[in-house]
Enzyme design. Sequence first.
Site, short mmCIF file in Angstrom:
data_model
loop_
_atom_site.label_atom_id
_atom_site.label_comp_id
_atom_site.label_asym_id
_atom_site.label_seq_id
_atom_site.Cartn_x
_atom_site.Cartn_y
_atom_site.Cartn_z
N ARG A 147 1.13 -1.55 0.77
CA ARG A 147 0.07 0.04 -0.12
C ARG A 147 0.80 1.13 0.54
O ARG A 147 2.53 1.51 0.45
CB ARG A 147 -1.36 0.13 1.36
CG ARG A 147 -1.22 -1.29 1.62
CD ARG A 147 -2.76 -1.22 3.01
NE ARG A 147 -3.70 -2.35 2.83
CZ ARG A 147 -3.14 -3.15 3.70
NH1 ARG A 147 -2.26 -3.56 4.40
NH2 ARG A 147 -4.64 -4.50 4.13
N LYS A 171 -2.15 -2.54 8.15
CA LYS A 171 -3.56 -1.39 8.49
C LYS A 171 -3.84 -2.25 9.61
O LYS A 171 -3.23 -3.15 10.45
CB LYS A 171 -4.75 -1.60 8.21
CG LYS A 171 -4.41 -0.78 6.15
CD LYS A 171 -6.13 -1.34 5.61
CE LYS A 171 -6.59 -0.82 4.76
NZ LYS A 171 -7.53 -1.22 4.34
N HIS A 243 -1.83 2.55 -6.08
CA HIS A 243 -2.45 0.91 -5.89
C HIS A 243 -2.76 0.08 -6.86
O HIS A 243 -2.96 -0.64 -6.57
CB HIS A 243 -4.08 1.74 -4.92
CG HIS A 243 -4.38 0.06 -3.88
ND1 HIS A 243 -3.75 0.52 -2.51
CD2 HIS A 243 -5.79 -0.72 -3.56
CE1 HIS A 243 -4.70 -0.19 -1.99
NE2 HIS A 243 -5.39 -0.54 -2.49
N ARG A 246 0.05 -1.86 -6.46
CA ARG A 246 -1.03 -3.26 -5.89
C ARG A 246 -1.53 -4.52 -6.37
O ARG A 246 -1.48 -5.59 -6.35
CB ARG A 246 -1.15 -2.58 -4.59
CG ARG A 246 -1.92 -3.26 -3.63
CD ARG A 246 -1.65 -2.97 -2.16
NE ARG A 246 -2.73 -3.69 -1.24
CZ ARG A 246 -2.59 -4.22 -0.12
NH1 ARG A 246 -1.11 -4.69 -0.01
NH2 ARG A 246 -2.74 -5.14 0.65
N HIS A 269 -4.07 -9.18 4.14
CA HIS A 269 -5.78 -8.77 3.71
C HIS A 269 -5.96 -9.67 5.13
O HIS A 269 -4.79 -10.76 5.57
CB HIS A 269 -5.54 -9.66 2.35
CG HIS A 269 -5.88 -8.77 1.91
ND1 HIS A 269 -5.82 -8.73 -0.14
CD2 HIS A 269 -5.83 -7.19 1.72
CE1 HIS A 269 -6.09 -8.43 -0.62
NE2 HIS A 269 -5.93 -6.96 0.02
N TYR A 278 -8.64 -11.10 -6.61
CA TYR A 278 -7.96 -10.87 -8.63
C TYR A 278 -8.14 -12.99 -9.07
O TYR A 278 -7.41 -13.34 -9.99
CB TYR A 278 -6.37 -11.40 -7.93
CG TYR A 278 -6.85 -10.52 -6.76
CD1 TYR A 278 -5.80 -8.83 -7.58
CD2 TYR A 278 -6.20 -10.06 -5.62
CE1 TYR A 278 -6.15 -7.43 -6.82
CE2 TYR A 278 -6.22 -8.44 -5.11
CZ TYR A 278 -5.87 -7.14 -5.73
OH TYR A 278 -5.76 -6.18 -4.84
#
Length: 297
Positions: A147, A171, A243, A246, A269, A278
Amino acid sequence: MDWNAAINDFTHYLRMERAMSANTVEAYLNDMAKLRQFAELQGIPPNEITTQQLQDFLVWINGFGLSAHSQARILSGIKTFYVYLSLEHGLIENPTALIQPPRLGRKIPDVLNVTEIDKLIAAIDLSTPEGMRNKAMLEVLYGCGLRVSELVGLKVSNLFLDVEFIKVEGKGSKERLVPIGAQAIKYLRIYLDEVRIHQKINSGQDNFVFLNRRGSPLTRVMVFIIIKELAKSIGLKKKISPHTFRHSFASHLVEGGADLRAVQEMLGHESITTTEIYTHVDREYLHAVITQYHPRS
């Protein structure tokens, strides 16, 4: 209970107990500000709002033309707020318990193909210190699937290039180890050993990898600008951002047959369902291959 006290306590809970990043906390508070505005217009304190009033609130925000994704995000923040009130303030009945979020379509992210990425990176002017920095930066961005916040926050002390790994703070301040390939290592070392070493660095900023001309960490906005200018220079018509690199990293791994769990770990994730998008990109790619190469297409 008044709104000021409830939101101040909620802010402390998000920062200290949930260990959320400043940007995530700000997003939660922005969403709560909308509910507070709606409730205060009707004189409703936070602990007395009903399920029906929350449904009226959702109708109210829908009137502003917000997308289903935005409405779902706002509702998710409000649900977190009322779970907090139930846990910490003994709220007997959670008014959000029976409210369902709007149905969302799974949007397939925009990606770049390998040729487009090669053209973007090749457009960098390597005759300047900033160009060498940008080369290393984009190689890391694409090579590790970071990110933009993880990229600008990358620390020198978290580079383990001898064993081909970097440690990334994602995150919620969650750390993960991400493999880094030979190409990214090559240009990262050139930048660190031949460019950055000669730069004057501001006090307290020496552990950040990517620095601006003034010796401070690059901002997310600056990374956006660098990528936009490169896209413009090669005439790329796609709307891209950091992004996009990514997304491209993940989709190229899936196209190549990478295990989805491994991709999930590298992207950081929490849920495999986030990574599963994806596989849709992969199917789009396969369809494009058939269209282009099959004699009966």
